[in-house]
Design an enzyme around this catalytic site. Sequence first.
Site, PDB file in Angstrom:
ATOM      1  N   SER A 144      36.553  46.838  38.820  1.00  0.00           N
ATOM      2  CA  SER A 144      37.435  47.731  38.079  1.00  0.00           C
ATOM      3  C   SER A 144      37.407  49.131  38.709  1.00  0.00           C
ATOM      4  CB  SER A 144      37.010  47.733  36.605  1.00  0.00           C
ATOM      5  OG  SER A 144      38.043  48.195  35.793  1.00  0.00           O
ATOM      6  N   ASP A 400      44.133  38.745  34.749  1.00  0.00           N
ATOM      7  CA  ASP A 400      43.708  40.119  34.504  1.00  0.00           C
ATOM      8  C   ASP A 400      44.904  41.069  34.500  1.00  0.00           C
ATOM      9  OD1 ASP A 400      42.378  42.509  34.328  1.00  0.00           O
ATOM     10  OD2 ASP A 400      41.628  42.491  36.392  1.00  0.00           O
ATOM     11  N   HIS A 425      39.185  39.711  34.370  1.00  0.00           N
ATOM     12  CA  HIS A 425      38.725  40.958  34.992  1.00  0.00           C
ATOM     13  C   HIS A 425      37.392  40.744  35.723  1.00  0.00           C
ATOM     14  CE1 HIS A 425      39.479  45.145  35.493  1.00  0.00           C
ATOM     15  NE2 HIS A 425      38.472  45.582  34.783  1.00  0.00           N
TER      16      HIS A 425
END
Length: 462
Positions: A144, A400, A425
């Site tokens: 991320s 995601d 994710h």
Amino acid sequence: LQSREVEDLAPDFKEKYFKQILDHFNYNSLGNGTYDQRYLITDQYWKKGNGPIFFYTGNEGDIWEFAQNSGFITELAAVQGALVIFAEHRYYGKSLPFGKDSFNIPKVGLLTVEQALADYAVMITELKKELEAQKCPVIVFGGSYGGMLSVYMRIRYPNIVTGALAASAPILSTAGLGDSRQFFQDVTADFEKFKPACRDAVQGAFQKLNTLAQQKDYRRIQSAFFLCKTPSTPKDIHQLNGFLRNAFTMMAMLDYPYSTHFMGSMPAFPVKVACETMLNGTDLMSALRDTVGIVYNSTGQLTCYDLYSLYVECADPTGCGLGFDSYAWDYQACTEIEMCFESNNVTDMFPPMTFTEQQREQYCSKRWGVVPRPGWLKTQFWGDDLSTASNIIFSNGDLDPWANGGIRKTLSPSLIAINIPEGAHHLDLRESNPNDPESVIVARKESEIIAQWVQAAMKESS
């Protein structure tokens, strides 16, 4: 690695603190003042002095949270004989440069992407000396925002970092590139893929809520959603909409094939569970309430929802979390990280909620006394013009909602995109699990590319 072997690999992290420079770029501001930056380290797999160093570029939260949810890195370290370090990002967890005062203006001003990267560069350099590991190549890992930092480390400090694995790193959408409708459209697509009727039910529930709000039937809204306080203003309804929308964002991001405790507790396949709940309800409003309960009331212990304490609106429409970490991320979303994402109830199933550059500017100058500078992240870290970079893997999961804000196509033989059809994710950073879909097992072969980078770097330094 077979999952049965993995059980023996509980990594033995030691928690340590590193004396870190407060301001890397202004020699006058604080002299050479320092703060204590936390990091976790394990050398249990390390071929001392010549195995590689796997360095996780910590992101917006407590570093233990990332270490406990990134087992792939230690599994890989066991195979490749690597030293593993998880470094905490300044202003998060326990790495608060000014303790409880860290979020006062102007002290919060030292929270920038550049300062965080410089922290990591200095820490790697010093620890290599200390551990007599000067010849050991460094591979950075991140998920991320942490994945964004891994990309930036490789392009900003290629003298220190040999290669980067950037999992689910939305380096385009956070630099103001792309369509502001994309994110919530992609959240919606996850639920729609499970069953188109699921999307319709959610959309219908929000429309029903909107009708009640326009009629100012606040009592009915309170009882339908088990709210602790009766809403009384459009502001309360806006907060309710944000609170509800955020639950779907979380379930889409964390749509893993087994239950997890990362950013909250989630059942296995939360999107499926959500859709089943949504479609089995007696009426749409109570079904929507029970569906968001998967996120906000996983223990079943809450008797009512306190809208303003369970969800905090901020400069990131996908949510900033709660507590001190949420202040830090809000500040970053007000400065370098651009997330003007909106929902509109046409291309997505959510209520129309805009977040324009003007709204961002207004909010940020009121909250933090700062005016965002759109375009800076793209200028500073290259945006989509990465052709002169090398040795970066961009992995993304099709489930995601952040994926389409990242790099989905291989750009060169050493800028490699890996797409994981059944991945949410950064699923690929998680430890192996018997329930892993085939696509993530294949994606984890990214380890072979990393091994090649390490070998090439070893040859160069020998």
